[in-house]
Design a protein around this motif. Structure first.
Motif, PDB file in Angstrom:
ATOM      1  N   ASP A  55       0.859  -1.187   0.000  1.00  0.00           N
ATOM      2  CA  ASP A  55       0.000   0.000   0.000  1.00  0.00           C
ATOM      3  C   ASP A  55       0.893   1.234   0.000  1.00  0.00           C
ATOM      4  O   ASP A  55       2.090   1.153   0.316  1.00  0.00           O
ATOM      5  CB  ASP A  55      -0.920   0.000   1.214  1.00  0.00           C
ATOM      6  N   GLY A  56       0.312   2.355  -0.352  1.00  0.00           N
ATOM      7  CA  GLY A  56       1.042   3.615  -0.402  1.00  0.00           C
ATOM      8  C   GLY A  56       0.545   4.588   0.649  1.00  0.00           C
ATOM      9  O   GLY A  56      -0.639   4.604   0.995  1.00  0.00           O
TER      10      GLY A  56
ATOM     11  N   ALA B  41       5.055   6.928  -0.528  1.00  0.00           N
ATOM     12  CA  ALA B  41       5.895   5.810  -0.099  1.00  0.00           C
ATOM     13  C   ALA B  41       5.102   4.520  -0.244  1.00  0.00           C
ATOM     14  O   ALA B  41       4.061   4.348   0.401  1.00  0.00           O
ATOM     15  CB  ALA B  41       6.353   6.006   1.344  1.00  0.00           C
ATOM     16  N   HIS B  42       5.587   3.624  -1.074  1.00  0.00           N
ATOM     17  CA  HIS B  42       4.972   2.312  -1.242  1.00  0.00           C
ATOM     18  C   HIS B  42       5.687   1.344  -0.301  1.00  0.00           C
ATOM     19  O   HIS B  42       6.892   1.102  -0.439  1.00  0.00           O
ATOM     20  CB  HIS B  42       5.080   1.857  -2.694  1.00  0.00           C
TER      21      HIS B  42
ATOM     22  N   VAL C  59       8.872  -4.687   5.063  1.00  0.00           N
ATOM     23  CA  VAL C  59       9.879  -5.483   4.355  1.00  0.00           C
ATOM     24  C   VAL C  59      10.243  -4.886   3.003  1.00  0.00           C
ATOM     25  O   VAL C  59      11.025  -5.487   2.266  1.00  0.00           O
ATOM     26  CB  VAL C  59       9.388  -6.932   4.174  1.00  0.00           C
ATOM     27  N   GLY C  60       9.702  -3.743   2.662  1.00  0.00           N
ATOM     28  CA  GLY C  60      10.032  -3.129   1.380  1.00  0.00           C
ATOM     29  C   GLY C  60       9.597  -1.688   1.329  1.00  0.00           C
ATOM     30  O   GLY C  60       8.638  -1.290   2.000  1.00  0.00           O
ATOM     31  N   LEU C  61      10.320  -0.894   0.515  1.00  0.00           N
ATOM     32  CA  LEU C  61      10.007   0.530   0.377  1.00  0.00           C
ATOM     33  C   LEU C  61      10.414   1.009  -1.001  1.00  0.00           C
ATOM     34  O   LEU C  61      11.484   0.656  -1.509  1.00  0.00           O
ATOM     35  CB  LEU C  61      10.740   1.347   1.441  1.00  0.00           C
ATOM     36  N   ALA C  62       9.543   1.779  -1.612  1.00  0.00           N
ATOM     37  CA  ALA C  62       9.843   2.456  -2.873  1.00  0.00           C
ATOM     38  C   ALA C  62       9.138   3.796  -2.855  1.00  0.00           C
ATOM     39  O   ALA C  62       8.017   3.915  -2.331  1.00  0.00           O
ATOM     40  CB  ALA C  62       9.413   1.628  -4.087  1.00  0.00           C
ATOM     41  N   LEU C  63       9.770   4.817  -3.424  1.00  0.00           N
ATOM     42  CA  LEU C  63       9.249   6.183  -3.375  1.00  0.00           C
ATOM     43  C   LEU C  63       9.007   6.686  -4.792  1.00  0.00           C
ATOM     44  O   LEU C  63       9.819   6.439  -5.696  1.00  0.00           O
ATOM     45  CB  LEU C  63      10.235   7.111  -2.652  1.00  0.00           C
ATOM     46  N   ARG C  64       7.882   7.404  -4.957  1.00  0.00           N
ATOM     47  CA  ARG C  64       7.563   8.020  -6.237  1.00  0.00           C
ATOM     48  C   ARG C  64       6.988   9.420  -5.996  1.00  0.00           C
ATOM     49  O   ARG C  64       6.310   9.651  -4.992  1.00  0.00           O
ATOM     50  CB  ARG C  64       6.538   7.196  -7.014  1.00  0.00           C
TER      51      ARG C  64
ATOM     52  N   THR D 257      14.861  11.744   0.577  1.00  0.00           N
ATOM     53  CA  THR D 257      13.655  11.405   1.334  1.00  0.00           C
ATOM     54  C   THR D 257      13.516   9.904   1.492  1.00  0.00           C
ATOM     55  O   THR D 257      13.170   9.400   2.569  1.00  0.00           O
ATOM     56  CB  THR D 257      12.420  11.991   0.633  1.00  0.00           C
ATOM     57  N   GLY D 258      13.787   9.165   0.421  1.00  0.00           N
ATOM     58  CA  GLY D 258      13.669   7.715   0.498  1.00  0.00           C
ATOM     59  C   GLY D 258      14.685   7.088   1.426  1.00  0.00           C
ATOM     60  O   GLY D 258      14.364   6.165   2.182  1.00  0.00           O
TER      61      GLY D 258
END
Length: 505
Positions: A143-144, A194-195, A213-218, A446-447
């Motif tokens: 989720d974001g 932040a996903h 357990v995971g992070l990705a930023l857009r 930021t990430g």
């Protein structure tokens, strides 16, 4: 994590007085000790609180001052390397010079080719021991959540969204939209999304801690599917994904098809555009809520109202029993999907022994008490006894293993509430991931700081979850430490400071 630190250090010139490995440890230590903010001045305060022996342990040379300039320089170096990614070449030829055949890497090959999303996920995973991570289930929920930029636009936009010009100091941010709440009444914000991924149990009785357990930023609300897929590919052992409509309503080539190619199943909540009755692949068959059924299904089972969130548990169970009745008329998988084309054969409900049909004599010998009789007339064509080959592209976006709104689907889908709870921990209960928590510009900065904040949250949650159940902390077993019998402390999203004498008790 170690590769990031090694390649962020310059190979030429005067070496840093404060090693980057020490900077990374200091960021982790600050995130573990407090969840109030990840700004440089607070990190410097954490460094000042270290004893001489603790400084020596994390690799800070004796006599080196931990000032703002040196810590900021080290953090900037880590941010720059994260933004550029890591590319380590193979230690062997990539292909045979004669045949052109690709040569597989041996176990000791140092090849690495990862970008910012993979680096952020690796930082979050560094909070979990390797053996402990491998013992967790292989199902995740994604989720974001919004990360509002600390910087505002320097000029107001027009009254309408079309043509808005957000002239911001942080040039990588974008306009995003979030669900308004009592805490944040404005649904539009300027910043990033932040996903985050979390592990979900495979069974209702399984109990595991709530961990990221995971992070990705857009920027804004862009590229949601690529961000989530980057996390899934980095985890490498995912077998099931639970995601909301922000991901599942995308085009098949952006979400459903990549998951199917990786052999990953998904559980999703269908949008109104994904529901309803559609013609099936052959006559006398229909697609009903993305499931293949015989056209002999009763009319009263075709249009069912799903349970509402405000309904009681009894009402929800009663409504889902109506959806469960549809399974009697549903086509059943006859063979596994073709390994080349992905097409799969399905047999009708009468051939599967779920209903009795006059056109399938064998089905009429089934128990009338448990096998309903269809309204098909003998000699009239029907789809109850047919065998159908369904191509993989048929309703590729909408299909899922469990029937939508069935009892089994509801038990599986309810696990997605864990990612909502994790977002609540990151925003209000454990970490203060709101505006002002990070005061750096750029997606990489930021990430990176968000990843270290989630790392600290994981370590705290892991210790509290195991200690409250009188279990051994996994990190205590890995580090071979003495048991910590101190009582659990409370978590505050702000620093605990001594009150002034005149403050209210």
């Amino acid at each position: 994590m170690r590769s990031l630190v090694d390649h962020a250090a310059p190979r030429f010139g005067r070496p840093r007085k404060l090693p980057l490995r020490s900077i990374a440890i200091l960021l982790s230590l600050h995130a573990i000790r407090t969840g109030s903010s990840m700004i440089i001045s607070r990190i410097v305060s954490t460094a000042d609180d270290l004893t001489p022996s603790e400084r020596h342990t994390i690799g800070i040379p004796k006599g080196v001052a931990l000032n703002d300039k040196r810590i900021r320089s080290g953090v900037t170096a880590l941010i720059g390397r994260s933004a550029a990614g890591l590319q380590i070449p193979h230690d062997h030829p990539e292909a045979d010079p004669v045949t052109g055949e690709v040569i597989d890497c041996l176990p000791g090959c140092p090849h690495v080719d990862i970008g910012l999303d993979e680096i952020l996920t690796d930082i979050v995973l560094a909070s979990l021991p390797t053996d402990y991570l491998s013992s967790l289930p292989t199902a995740i929920a994604v989720d974001g959540t919004d990360i509002e930029s600390h910087y505002r636009s320097r000029r107001p936009g027009p009254t309408t969204l079309a043509g808005q010009n957000w002239d911001c100091v942080d040039t990588e941010v974008a306009l995003g939209k979030r669900t308004p709440t009592d805490r944040r009444r404005n649904e539009f914000y300027l910043g990033y999304e932040a996903h985050i991924a979390t592990i979900v149990p495979t069974g209702t009785a399984q109990e595991i801690p709530l961990l990221a357990v995971g992070l990705a930023l857009r920027p804004g609300v862009r590229e949601r599917c690529p961000a989530a897929l980057a996390i899934i590919r980095r985890l490498d052992r995912v077998t099931e994904v639970l995601a909301d409509r922000a991901y599942t309503t995308a085009k098949p080539e952006h979400w459903a098809r990549p998951l199917r190619t990786m052999g990953i199943t998904e559980t999703k909540d269908l949008h109104e555009s994904q529901r309803g009755v559609r013609p099936g692949p052959v006559p006398d068959t229909i697609w009903l809520d993305a499931r293949l059924h015989s056209a002999a299904i009763p009319i009263d089972l075709r249009e069912l109202d799903p349970p509402r969130p405000a309904d009681t548990a009894t009402t929800k169970a009663r409504r889902r029993e109506e959806f469960d009745r549809r399974r009697k008329y549903e086509y059943v998988a006859h063979k596994a999907p073709d390994p080349v084309t992905g097409a799969q054969r399905f047999k009708g409900p009468a051939l599967a022994g779920r209903v009795r049909c006059r056109n399938v004599p064998k089905s009429m010998r089934s128990d009338p008490a448990t096998r309903p009789l269809t309204a098909c007339q003998k000699g009239t064509p029907c789809g109850c006894g047919a065998t159908v080959t369904v191509p993989v592209t048929a309703l590729e976006r909408d299909r899922q293993p469990l029937p939508w709104q069935s009892t089994a689907w509801a038990k599986s889908w309810n696990r997605r509430s864990r990612i909502e709870g994790l977002n609540g921990l990151a925003r209000y209960l454990d970490v203060n991931l709101n505006r002002g928590f990070i005061r750096c510009r750029g997606r990489a900065a930021t990430g990176l700081l968000t990843a270290f904040a989630l790392l600290g949250m994981n370590v705290r949650r892991l210790h509290k979850w195991h200690t409250s159940r009188e279990l051994d902390d996994p990190w205590r077993l890995v580090l071979d430490e003495e048991p910590d019998d101190r009582p659990l402390d409370h978590y505050y999203r702000t620093d605990r400071r001594a009150r002034s004498p005149g403050a209210r008790p």
